[in-house]
Motif scaffolding. Structure first.
Motif, PDB file in Angstrom:
ATOM      1  N   LEU A 178      -7.942  15.483   8.016  1.00 36.87           N
ATOM      2  CA  LEU A 178      -6.591  14.999   7.728  1.00 36.87           C
ATOM      3  C   LEU A 178      -5.789  14.847   9.015  1.00 36.87           C
ATOM      4  N   GLY A 179      -5.847  15.889   9.859  1.00 41.23           N
ATOM      5  CA  GLY A 179      -5.112  15.844  11.121  1.00 41.23           C
ATOM      6  C   GLY A 179      -5.609  14.748  12.041  1.00 41.23           C
ATOM      7  N   GLY A 180      -6.933  14.572  12.100  1.00 37.11           N
ATOM      8  CA  GLY A 180      -7.486  13.512  12.940  1.00 37.11           C
ATOM      9  C   GLY A 180      -7.083  12.128  12.468  1.00 37.11           C
ATOM     10  N   SER A 181      -7.125  11.919  11.157  1.00 42.41           N
ATOM     11  CA  SER A 181      -6.737  10.615  10.605  1.00 42.41           C
ATOM     12  C   SER A 181      -5.259  10.333  10.863  1.00 42.41           C
ATOM     13  N   LEU A 182      -4.428  11.351  10.670  1.00 44.20           N
ATOM     14  CA  LEU A 182      -2.995  11.174  10.902  1.00 44.20           C
ATOM     15  C   LEU A 182      -2.712  10.932  12.378  1.00 44.20           C
ATOM     16  N   ALA A 183      -3.442  11.631  13.260  1.00 42.39           N
ATOM     17  CA  ALA A 183      -3.255  11.436  14.701  1.00 42.39           C
ATOM     18  C   ALA A 183      -3.591  10.001  15.102  1.00 42.39           C
ATOM     19  N   ILE A 184      -4.659   9.446  14.527  1.00 30.74           N
ATOM     20  CA  ILE A 184      -5.023   8.054  14.832  1.00 30.74           C
ATOM     21  C   ILE A 184      -3.917   7.108  14.375  1.00 30.74           C
ATOM     22  N   ALA A 185      -3.408   7.318  13.162  1.00 29.35           N
ATOM     23  CA  ALA A 185      -2.323   6.463  12.661  1.00 29.35           C
ATOM     24  C   ALA A 185      -1.086   6.579  13.540  1.00 29.35           C
ATOM     25  N   MET A 186      -0.752   7.811  13.954  1.00 24.80           N
ATOM     26  CA  MET A 186       0.447   8.026  14.775  1.00 24.80           C
ATOM     27  C   MET A 186       0.269   7.528  16.202  1.00 24.80           C
ATOM     28  N   MET A 201       0.846  -1.189   0.000  1.00 27.87           N
ATOM     29  CA  MET A 201       0.000   0.000   0.000  1.00 27.87           C
ATOM     30  C   MET A 201       0.884   1.242   0.000  1.00 27.87           C
ATOM     31  N   TRP A 202       0.810   2.036  -1.065  1.00 34.41           N
ATOM     32  CA  TRP A 202       1.558   3.289  -1.127  1.00 34.41           C
ATOM     33  C   TRP A 202       0.675   4.480  -0.776  1.00 34.41           C
ATOM     34  N   ASN A 203      -0.505   4.200  -0.238  1.00 39.39           N
ATOM     35  CA  ASN A 203      -1.398   5.276   0.161  1.00 39.39           C
ATOM     36  C   ASN A 203      -0.742   6.094   1.272  1.00 39.39           C
ATOM     37  N   PRO A 204      -1.079   7.386   1.381  1.00 36.07           N
ATOM     38  CA  PRO A 204      -0.468   8.235   2.417  1.00 36.07           C
ATOM     39  C   PRO A 204      -0.701   7.681   3.820  1.00 36.07           C
ATOM     40  N   PRO A 205       0.164   8.066   4.782  1.00 40.48           N
ATOM     41  CA  PRO A 205       0.105   7.481   6.133  1.00 40.48           C
ATOM     42  C   PRO A 205      -1.250   7.599   6.822  1.00 40.48           C
ATOM     43  N   TRP A 206      -1.989   8.706   6.590  1.00 41.34           N
ATOM     44  CA  TRP A 206      -3.274   8.863   7.281  1.00 41.34           C
ATOM     45  C   TRP A 206      -4.303   7.837   6.822  1.00 41.34           C
ATOM     46  N   THR A 207      -4.045   7.157   5.706  1.00 46.52           N
ATOM     47  CA  THR A 207      -4.954   6.105   5.247  1.00 46.52           C
ATOM     48  C   THR A 207      -4.987   4.941   6.229  1.00 46.52           C
ATOM     49  N   SER A 229       6.032   6.662  14.465  1.00 48.05           N
ATOM     50  CA  SER A 229       7.036   6.865  13.419  1.00 48.05           C
ATOM     51  C   SER A 229       6.487   6.638  12.019  1.00 48.05           C
ATOM     52  N   VAL A 230       5.167   6.632  11.873  1.00 50.03           N
ATOM     53  CA  VAL A 230       4.569   6.256  10.588  1.00 50.03           C
ATOM     54  C   VAL A 230       5.028   7.172   9.455  1.00 50.03           C
ATOM     55  N   ILE A 231       5.170   8.461   9.691  1.00 49.39           N
ATOM     56  CA  ILE A 231       5.603   9.380   8.632  1.00 49.39           C
ATOM     57  C   ILE A 231       7.042   9.093   8.251  1.00 49.39           C
ATOM     58  N   GLY A 232       7.906   8.902   9.244  1.00 45.81           N
ATOM     59  CA  GLY A 232       9.306   8.561   8.966  1.00 45.81           C
ATOM     60  C   GLY A 232       9.434   7.260   8.208  1.00 45.81           C
ATOM     61  N   HIS A 233       8.636   6.263   8.600  1.00 38.51           N
ATOM     62  CA  HIS A 233       8.666   4.975   7.895  1.00 38.51           C
ATOM     63  C   HIS A 233       8.217   5.132   6.451  1.00 38.51           C
ATOM     64  N   MET A 281     -14.883  15.136   4.294  1.00 38.60           N
ATOM     65  CA  MET A 281     -15.088  14.090   3.282  1.00 38.60           C
ATOM     66  C   MET A 281     -14.026  14.159   2.188  1.00 38.60           C
ATOM     67  N   ALA A 282     -13.528  15.374   1.908  1.00 40.79           N
ATOM     68  CA  ALA A 282     -12.506  15.539   0.874  1.00 40.79           C
ATOM     69  C   ALA A 282     -11.219  14.807   1.228  1.00 40.79           C
ATOM     70  N   VAL A 283     -11.006  14.521   2.505  1.00 37.57           N
ATOM     71  CA  VAL A 283      -9.814  13.768   2.916  1.00 37.57           C
ATOM     72  C   VAL A 283      -9.801  12.397   2.247  1.00 37.57           C
ATOM     73  N   LEU A 284     -10.978  11.833   2.000  1.00 42.00           N
ATOM     74  CA  LEU A 284     -11.046  10.528   1.327  1.00 42.00           C
ATOM     75  C   LEU A 284     -10.439  10.591  -0.073  1.00 42.00           C
ATOM     76  N   LEU A 285     -10.452  11.769  -0.691  1.00 42.91           N
ATOM     77  CA  LEU A 285      -9.855  11.913  -2.020  1.00 42.91           C
ATOM     78  C   LEU A 285      -8.336  11.801  -1.977  1.00 42.91           C
ATOM     79  N   THR A 286      -7.758  11.964  -0.789  1.00 41.89           N
ATOM     80  CA  THR A 286      -6.294  11.923  -0.681  1.00 41.89           C
ATOM     81  C   THR A 286      -5.744  10.512  -0.508  1.00 41.89           C
ATOM     82  N   VAL A 287      -6.625   9.509  -0.377  1.00 41.09           N
ATOM     83  CA  VAL A 287      -6.096   8.151  -0.204  1.00 41.09           C
ATOM     84  C   VAL A 287      -5.420   7.654  -1.481  1.00 41.09           C
ATOM     85  N   LYS A 288      -5.790   8.235  -2.631  1.00 44.60           N
ATOM     86  CA  LYS A 288      -5.112   7.941  -3.893  1.00 44.60           C
ATOM     87  C   LYS A 288      -4.925   9.271  -4.630  1.00 44.60           C
TER      88      LYS A 288
END
Length: 201
Positions: A138-146, A3-9, A151-155, A100-107
């Motif tokens: 976007l921030g909420g999704s990234l916060a959940i992933a982190m 999966m090359w989708n951005p980290p917040w995915t 280190s998800v962004i660094g990875h 909802m526009a954040v969903l457009l950033t998954v690809k």
């Protein structure tokens, strides 16, 4: 396939990783099926209010790409859900539309022109609540992933630097150019995007 989708995915994908694969696969299929069905219904209701949603479902699922996406377990239905969400909510509930526009950033490679248009529209119309909704989602999704992997962004950046997807030559104009001009010429993959941005400008 990696999966090359951005980290917040990961905020969307991680819950499916908490159960055994056969169950996760079935849940993913069911989730994507329901997302497509709801998206088809929303499109139909917006274009033809009062019609039976059964017709919208039949027409939507008669189209081959959604069926292929379901068969292969693609994340693409989320793009449709994001686009439909923005389209139907942007004037009545702009902050939710931004989320909802954040969903457009998954690809982003598939939706970059829509994202560019939304960014310019936001500035031109001064619809900052849409922008705030987008940043919040976007921030909420990234916060959940982190929360689960700080280190998800660094990875992610490490993977791009050390294991880039240059070996993938997809069935796109860029992939065809690489097939004829040299598979190692990864920059050709972005010719279509450059043309699209020029057209957009």
């Amino acid at each position: 396939v990696m999966m090359w989708n951005p980290p917040w995915t990961l905020a969307l994908a991680m819950p499916f990783g908490m159960v055994p694969y056969p169950i996760a696969r079935a849940l993913w299929f069911l989730t994507m099926f329901l997302i497509l069905a709801k998206s088809f219904e929303q499109i139909g209701r917006a274009l033809h209010p009062g019609h039976n949603p059964l017709w919208f479902w039949l027409l939507g699922f008669a189209f081959e790409p959604p069926l292929e996406g379901l068969r292969t377990g693609q994340i693409s239905p989320l793009l449709l859900a994001g686009a439909v969400g923005v389209w139907t909510l942007i004037y009545q509930r702009p902050m939710l539309a931004g989320a909802m526009a954040v969903l457009l950033t998954v690809k982003p490679h598939a939706s970059y022109l829509i994202l560019l248009a939304l960014a310019l529209w936001t500035v031109d119309q001064r619809r900052w609540e849409f922008f705030l909704g987008f940043l919040g989602g976007l921030g909420g999704s990234l916060a959940i992933a982190m929360l689960f992997n700080p280190s998800v962004i660094g990875h992610y950046l490490h993977a791009w630097r050390n294991y880039p997807p240059v070996d993938w030559a997809t069935a796109t104009p860029g992939g065809i150019l690489r097939f004829y001009l040299g598979i190692e010429r990864f920059e050709l993959q972005f010719v279509s995007a450059a043309v699209g941005i020029l057209w957009f400008a």
